[in-house]
Design a protein around this motif. Structure first.
Motif, PDB file in Angstrom:
ATOM      1  N   PHE A 114      -3.300   6.685  -9.318  1.00 50.22           N
ATOM      2  CA  PHE A 114      -2.785   7.373  -8.130  1.00 50.22           C
ATOM      3  C   PHE A 114      -1.748   8.426  -8.510  1.00 50.22           C
ATOM      4  CE2 PHE A 114      -0.080   7.279  -4.191  1.00 50.22           C
ATOM      5  CZ  PHE A 114      -1.048   7.686  -3.294  1.00 50.22           C
ATOM      6  N   ALA A 160      -0.446  -2.967  -4.556  1.00 52.40           N
ATOM      7  CA  ALA A 160      -1.861  -2.813  -4.214  1.00 52.40           C
ATOM      8  C   ALA A 160      -2.632  -2.088  -5.322  1.00 52.40           C
ATOM      9  CB  ALA A 160      -1.999  -2.035  -2.904  1.00 52.40           C
ATOM     10  N   ASP A 161      -3.892  -2.443  -5.475  1.00 49.52           N
ATOM     11  CA  ASP A 161      -4.740  -1.787  -6.468  1.00 49.52           C
ATOM     12  C   ASP A 161      -4.913  -0.298  -6.182  1.00 49.52           C
ATOM     13  OD1 ASP A 161      -5.074  -4.163  -7.793  1.00 49.52           O
ATOM     14  OD2 ASP A 161      -7.081  -4.575  -6.995  1.00 49.52           O
ATOM     15  N   THR A 162      -4.603   0.122  -4.970  1.00 47.01           N
ATOM     16  CA  THR A 162      -4.672   1.536  -4.598  1.00 47.01           C
ATOM     17  C   THR A 162      -3.857   2.413  -5.526  1.00 47.01           C
ATOM     18  OG1 THR A 162      -4.643   0.665  -2.334  1.00 47.01           O
ATOM     19  CG2 THR A 162      -4.570   3.059  -2.576  1.00 47.01           C
ATOM     20  N   TRP A 163      -2.811   1.841  -6.125  1.00 48.39           N
ATOM     21  CA  TRP A 163      -1.926   2.620  -6.988  1.00 48.39           C
ATOM     22  C   TRP A 163      -2.557   2.960  -8.344  1.00 48.39           C
ATOM     23  CZ3 TRP A 163       2.496   4.590  -5.063  1.00 48.39           C
ATOM     24  CH2 TRP A 163       3.042   3.986  -3.919  1.00 48.39           C
ATOM     25  N   GLU A 199       0.853  -1.188   0.000  1.00 49.01           N
ATOM     26  CA  GLU A 199       0.000   0.000   0.000  1.00 49.01           C
ATOM     27  C   GLU A 199       0.893   1.244   0.000  1.00 49.01           C
ATOM     28  OE1 GLU A 199      -3.157   0.310  -0.291  1.00 49.01           O
ATOM     29  OE2 GLU A 199      -3.947  -1.703   0.137  1.00 49.01           O
TER      30      GLU A 199
END
Length: 272
Positions: A94, A88-91, A44
């Motif tokens: 981003f 993480a898929d959060t990137w 993350e």
């Protein structure tokens, strides 16, 4: 004002490890020992930032007067990460460059890890002076790729994700070095997978040279001789340090006055 900066810090973020060093960009060599920490589980953004801080603290190069470049395993456009194959898929979508600048309290430059490794090899290594199409592949947690035509980068080529005919997984999932560790493959068994991958690239793109990077390139004598290709295939001169060197070159993009800064502007011009 003309400066004569020739040193910068490169940080190379990977799916399993985050590496950094101080680099001499006139010669394209490390000036310090390489520092490596594990990539945090889940990768993350906040956790990765903390790990990057640890690398910089260990190197003793937190001073903003020393330029810094960061390489990352994702499609990168204008400082934004657009994919997340091994993080993480959060990137996805981003504002990564701004996130690192805010978190580190300094200006940085940010680009795809395989792209900067390819340009480091073009400037200082196996692709230097090579005409035609050069494909660099980094074999690690995934398969990163950089395409260079007459030394000019074609950025964000995600050729590790080429699909395999009639198969549910792409080449990266099947043929990256992580598959060797996961499935306990022998060198010959892995080489058969690499043969299929490089033969596909050869058929589709007719390259003039393959360069193999990533940590496993230090063992290239164990698997490259097992491949039967029409295209020459060689290990990266800078092996697993090419990403660090290419990332460090990013940090000099706004400096002027030396060959090293010319290299930095070449990289930023094609990755920004």
């Amino acid at each position: 004002m003309t400066t004569k900066a020739t040193r910068a810090v490169g940080v190379d973020i990977g799916g399993t490890g985050i590496k950094g060093a101080l680099v001499d960009l006139e010669a394209g060599v490390l000036l310090s020992d390489r520092v490596k920490v594990p990539t945090p589980k889940g990768a993350e953004p906040d956790d990765v930032l903390k790990a990057v801080r640890t690398v910089l603290d260990t190197l003793g190069v937190t001073d903003a007067d020393i330029p810094l470049g960061v390489a990352f395993p994702a499609i990168v456009k204008h400082g934004r990460t657009l994919s997340a194959a091994n993080v993480a898929d959060t990137w996805i979508g981003f504002e990564a460059e701004k996130f690192f600048e805010d978190g580190l309290g300094r200006e940085i430059h940010f680009a795809n890890d395989a792209d900067v490794a390819g340009l480091a090899e073009a400037r200082y290594g196996a692709a230097r002076g090579v005409d035609g199409l050069v494909l660099l592949t980094t074999l690690g947690t995934g398969i990163g790729t950089a395409m260079l035509h007459n030394g000019v980068l074609i950025p964000n080529a995600e050729l590790g994700h080429l699909p395999r005919a009639d198969k549910s997984t792409d080449f990266e999932a099947w043929a990256a070095y992580s598959a060797v560790e996961r499935e306990e493959l022998s060198w010959p068994k892995w080489a058969k997978r690499l043969q299929s991958y490089y033969s596909t690239l050869e058929f589709l793109l007719s390259p003039d040279l393959f360069i193999v990077g990533g940590g496993v390139s230090k063992h290239s004598d164990q698997f490259l001789p097992l491949l039967d290709l029409q295209t020459p295939i060689v290990p990266a001169v800078h092996r697993n340090n090419a990403g660090i060197i290419g990332a460090a070159a990013l940090g000099l993009a706004h400096e002027t006055g030396t060959e090293a800064e010319d290299a930095a502007r070449d990289i930023v011009g094609t990755t920004d």
